[in-house]
Design an enzyme around this catalytic site. Structure first.
Site, PDB file in Angstrom:
ATOM      1  N   ARG A  46      -3.098 -21.591   2.255  1.00 31.40           N
ATOM      2  CA  ARG A  46      -2.098 -21.018   1.332  1.00 31.40           C
ATOM      3  C   ARG A  46      -2.721 -20.789  -0.037  1.00 31.40           C
ATOM      4  O   ARG A  46      -2.208 -20.040  -0.861  1.00 31.40           O
ATOM      5  CB  ARG A  46      -0.855 -21.917   1.248  1.00 31.40           C
ATOM      6  CG  ARG A  46       0.250 -21.337   0.375  1.00 31.40           C
ATOM      7  CD  ARG A  46       1.631 -21.954   0.595  1.00 31.40           C
ATOM      8  NE  ARG A  46       1.615 -23.347   0.952  1.00 31.40           N
ATOM      9  CZ  ARG A  46       1.411 -24.354   0.103  1.00 31.40           C
ATOM     10  NH1 ARG A  46       1.192 -24.114  -1.180  1.00 31.40           N
ATOM     11  NH2 ARG A  46       1.409 -25.601   0.530  1.00 31.40           N
ATOM     12  N   TYR A 103      11.791   1.717  -9.177  1.00 36.15           N
ATOM     13  CA  TYR A 103      11.939   1.307  -7.785  1.00 36.15           C
ATOM     14  C   TYR A 103      13.185   0.430  -7.683  1.00 36.15           C
ATOM     15  O   TYR A 103      13.323  -0.533  -8.437  1.00 36.15           O
ATOM     16  CB  TYR A 103      10.681   0.560  -7.327  1.00 36.15           C
ATOM     17  CG  TYR A 103      10.899  -0.089  -5.992  1.00 36.15           C
ATOM     18  CD1 TYR A 103      11.296   0.671  -4.889  1.00 36.15           C
ATOM     19  CD2 TYR A 103      10.749  -1.452  -5.817  1.00 36.15           C
ATOM     20  CE1 TYR A 103      11.540   0.081  -3.662  1.00 36.15           C
ATOM     21  CE2 TYR A 103      10.982  -2.052  -4.592  1.00 36.15           C
ATOM     22  CZ  TYR A 103      11.381  -1.272  -3.522  1.00 36.15           C
ATOM     23  OH  TYR A 103      11.630  -1.863  -2.319  1.00 36.15           O
ATOM     24  N   ASP A 177       3.634  -0.888 -12.937  1.00 37.52           N
ATOM     25  CA  ASP A 177       3.601  -0.705 -11.485  1.00 37.52           C
ATOM     26  C   ASP A 177       2.824   0.587 -11.234  1.00 37.52           C
ATOM     27  O   ASP A 177       3.290   1.677 -11.537  1.00 37.52           O
ATOM     28  CB  ASP A 177       5.039  -0.613 -10.953  1.00 37.52           C
ATOM     29  CG  ASP A 177       5.088  -0.544  -9.432  1.00 37.52           C
ATOM     30  OD1 ASP A 177       4.141   0.007  -8.836  1.00 37.52           O
ATOM     31  OD2 ASP A 177       6.074  -1.031  -8.853  1.00 37.52           O
ATOM     32  N   LYS A 202       1.806   0.980   0.256  1.00 31.81           N
ATOM     33  CA  LYS A 202       1.846   2.428   0.099  1.00 31.81           C
ATOM     34  C   LYS A 202       0.441   3.030   0.200  1.00 31.81           C
ATOM     35  O   LYS A 202      -0.168   2.944   1.237  1.00 31.81           O
ATOM     36  CB  LYS A 202       2.537   2.768  -1.226  1.00 31.81           C
ATOM     37  CG  LYS A 202       3.898   2.048  -1.409  1.00 31.81           C
ATOM     38  CD  LYS A 202       4.895   2.453  -0.354  1.00 31.81           C
ATOM     39  CE  LYS A 202       6.328   2.041  -0.598  1.00 31.81           C
ATOM     40  NZ  LYS A 202       6.672   0.636  -0.620  1.00 31.81           N
TER      41      LYS A 202
HETATM   42  N1  PLP Z   1       6.916  -0.671  -6.387  1.00 28.87           N
HETATM   43  C1  PLP Z   1       7.184   0.577  -6.009  1.00 28.87           C
HETATM   44  C2  PLP Z   1       6.948   1.703  -6.977  1.00 28.87           C
HETATM   45  C3  PLP Z   1       7.691   0.835  -4.733  1.00 28.87           C
HETATM   46  O1  PLP Z   1       7.975   2.107  -4.379  1.00 28.87           O
HETATM   47  C4  PLP Z   1       7.917  -0.254  -3.845  1.00 28.87           C
HETATM   48  C5  PLP Z   1       8.453  -0.044  -2.480  1.00 28.87           C
HETATM   49  O2  PLP Z   1       8.924   1.025  -2.139  1.00 28.87           O
HETATM   50  C6  PLP Z   1       7.641  -1.545  -4.291  1.00 28.87           C
HETATM   51  C7  PLP Z   1       7.126  -1.731  -5.563  1.00 28.87           C
HETATM   52  C8  PLP Z   1       7.898  -2.751  -3.433  1.00 28.87           C
HETATM   53  O3  PLP Z   1       6.857  -2.930  -2.508  1.00 28.87           O
HETATM   54  P1  PLP Z   1       7.018  -3.598  -1.074  1.00 28.87           P
HETATM   55  O4  PLP Z   1       7.940  -2.748  -0.278  1.00 28.87           O
HETATM   56  O5  PLP Z   1       5.617  -3.637  -0.566  1.00 28.87           O
HETATM   57  O6  PLP Z   1       7.590  -4.971  -1.276  1.00 28.87           O
END
Ligand code: PLP
Length: 407
Positions: A46, A103, A177, A202
Site C-alpha cells: 500500500r 468536471y 486539472d 483518459k
Molecule cells: N478530471 C476530469 C477533467 C475528468 O474529466 C474526470 C473524469 O471524467 C476526472 C477528473 C475524474 O477521473 P476518474 O474518472 O479517473 O476518477
C-alpha cells in the site's frame, strides 16, 4: 530528450543481455523485510510498488518536474482519488475557488465537502481573470484555486500564469486539472501551478480500459503530504492498472497528434457548416477556432495543440430564434436524435481513448444549467477523419429531417 522519445524510452529495465524490454507487473502485497539482512525500502504494497515507479517518474518528467526521481508523480486508484488527495492539502475550514463549469465529479465532491463543513466553495468563471483575482483577494483564509483549462465541458481557457501569480500573491495554492490538455499540450507547473492532477483514465492511459489518477508536484513537501494521504486513505493503483497506464503512455504523442488533428478538422468543418446553415448547428466550440473567446490565450499557452475535445450545440429542426419558448427542449431532443443516429461514434461518457465518444452532457445529474441542454461533447479518437465527419454529418442531417438512421 523530446517528450515523444521520453514516452517510449523511459521506465524500461536496464539494457543487459536477456533482460526484458518491459518492466514486469509486480503482483505482491508485501516485501521481504530487513530481518533478512537487507536495507528495507518497500515494506508493504500500500506504500509502494515497483510497478508504480516507471509511470510516476515518467509523468513527473513530462510535467517538467526538475528531479522526477526525487519527486515522482503519485498514482491513485482514480482521478477522483487524486483530486481528493490534492484537496486534502488544505486545512479543515479552508476555501476552494473552483470553475463554475468543471468536471461534475469535482463539483459534486466540493458540494458534499462543503455540506459537511470540511470547506467552503466559490465558483468563478475561470476565463474572467479579473473576477478570479477579485475572489482571491477577497480573502478567506487557507485557499486552493482549482483550475481546469480547458474546462469540462465548456472548453473555457484560463490564463494559467496570470492566475497562478494572483493566487500566490493572495497566499493560495494552485491546483490545475490537466486531464484535457495533457503535459504534451501544456505544462501548468511551469506556468506557476503548485499541483497538477490527472484522470489517467483518459489520454494518458488512452484505451478506455483502465481507471486511474495521478497528482504531480515539484514541491517535496506537498508530494510527501499527498503520499501520506494515499498510504493512509488507501486509494492506491493496482499494479496491472499501472502497467496498462505505462503501456498507454508509450503511444501518447502519436495518439494525440491524430486525435487533435481530427478535432481541429471536425471543428473547422462543423463551424463552416454552421455558418452556411448546411447542418443544424447552433454553436461549435473548440479552443483552436479563431472565434473561440480565448483563442489567442489558448494559442500562447497550449503549445502542443488545442486538445482533442470539441463541443457542438445542436439546433432543433425549424428552430426559431435561439432562446425562444421550447427552444431548449427542442434542442435536447434534436441532440438526442443525433446521438441515436450516429453509427461510428460511441455514445458513452468519458474521453481520451482511441475511439471517438459522444455525450450529451446535461443528461448527467449535477451539470449546471449554464451548460446548454443540446450540447454534445465530442471526444475525438484516432480513426480516419473522413469516417468521423461522414458519420457526424449524416447524423446531424438525419436529426434535422426527423429521420432516424439504423445502427
Ligand atoms: N478530471 C476530469 C477533467 C475528468 O474529466 C474526470 C473524469 O471524467 C476526472 C477528473 C475524474 O477521473 P476518474 O474518472 O479517473 O476518477
Amino acid at each position: 530528450m523530446h517528450p515523444d522519445t521520453l514516452l517510449v524510452n523511459a521506465a524500461r529495465p536496464t539494457k543487459e543481455v536477456d533482460a526484458p524490454v518491459n518492466e514486469p507487473v509486480h503482483l505482491t502485497s508485501t516485501y521481504v523485510g530487513w530481518e533478512a539482512g537487507g536495507q528495507e525500502r518497500r515494506t508493504y504494497a500500500r506504500m509502494s510498488n515497483p510497478s508504480w515507479d516507471g509511470p510516476e517518474e515518467l509523468l513527473a518528467a513530462l510535467e517538467g518536474v526538475p528531479d522526477p526521481k526525487a519527486t515522482p508523480a503519485l498514482l491513485f486508484s482514480s482521478g477522483m482519488a487524486a483530486i481528493s488527495a490534492a484537496l486534502h492539502l488544505m486545512p479543515v475550514g479552508g476555501r476552494v475557488i473552483a470553475p463554475r463549469h468543471a468536471y461534475n465529479g469535482l463539483t459534486s465532491l466540493l458540494q458534499s465537502l462543503a455540506a459537511s463543513g470540511r470547506l467552503t466553495m466559490e465558483q468563478v468563471d475561470i476565463a474572467d481573470t479579473a473576477a478570479v483575482t477579485a475572489a482571491l483577494s477577497a480573502g478567506g483564509g487557507d485557499t486552493i484555486l482549482w483550475l481546469e483549462s480547458p474546462t469540462n465541458p465548456m472548453l473555457e481557457v484560463a490564463d494559467l500564469p496570470a492566475l497562478a501569480e494572483a493566487a500566490h500573491a493572495a497566499g493560495a495554492l494552485v491546483v490545475v486539472d490537466n486531464t484535457f490538455a495533457t503535459p504534451l499540450v501544456q505544462r501548468p507547473l511551469e506556468a506557476g501551478a503548485d499541483v497538477v492532477v490527472h484522470s489517467v483514465t483518459k489520454y494518458l492511459a488512452g484505451h478506455s480500459d483502465v481507471v486511474l489518477g495521478a497528482v504531480v508536484t515539484a514541491d517535496p513537501d506537498l508530494q510527501a503530504q499527498m503520499h501520506t494521504h494515499r498510504t493512509l486513505h488507501g486509494a492506491i493503483a493496482g499494479p496491472m492498472e499501472a502497467f496498462l497506464a505505462l503501456r498507454g503512455m508509450r503511444t501518447l504523442a502519436l495518439r494525440l497528434e491524430r486525435s487533435q488533428a481530427n478535432a481541429a478538422e471536425l471543428a473547422r468543418r462543423a463551424d463552416a457548416a454552421r455558418r452556411e446553415g448546411s447542418l443544424p448547428l447552433a454553436a461549435v466550440v473548440y479552443p483552436g477556432l479563431p472565434e473561440h473567446p480565448q483563442h489567442e490565450l489558448a494559442a500562447r499557452q497550449m503549445t502542443g495543440g488545442f486538445g482533442s475535445v470539441l463541443t457542438v450545440e445542436v439546433a432543433a429542426p425549424g428552430d426559431g430564434p435561439a432562446g425562444g419558448p421550447g427552444a431548449e427542449e427542442a434542442s435536447v431532443a434534436a441532440a438526442d436524435a443525433v446521438v441515436q443516429a450516429l453509427r461510428l461514434w460511441v455514445p458513452a461518457t468519458s474521453l481520451g481513448g482511441v475511439e471517438s465518444l459522444v455525450e450529451r452532457r446535461r443528461r448527467l445529474a449535477g451539470e449546471p444549467e449554464t451548460v446548454p441542454g443540446g450540447l454534445l461533447r465530442l471526444s475525438c479518437g484516432i480513426e480516419h477523419v473522413e469516417d468521423l465527419w461522414d458519420d457526424l454529418a449524416q447524423a446531424l442531417r438525419a436529426a434535422a429531417t426527423g429521420g432516424r438512421a439504423h445502427r
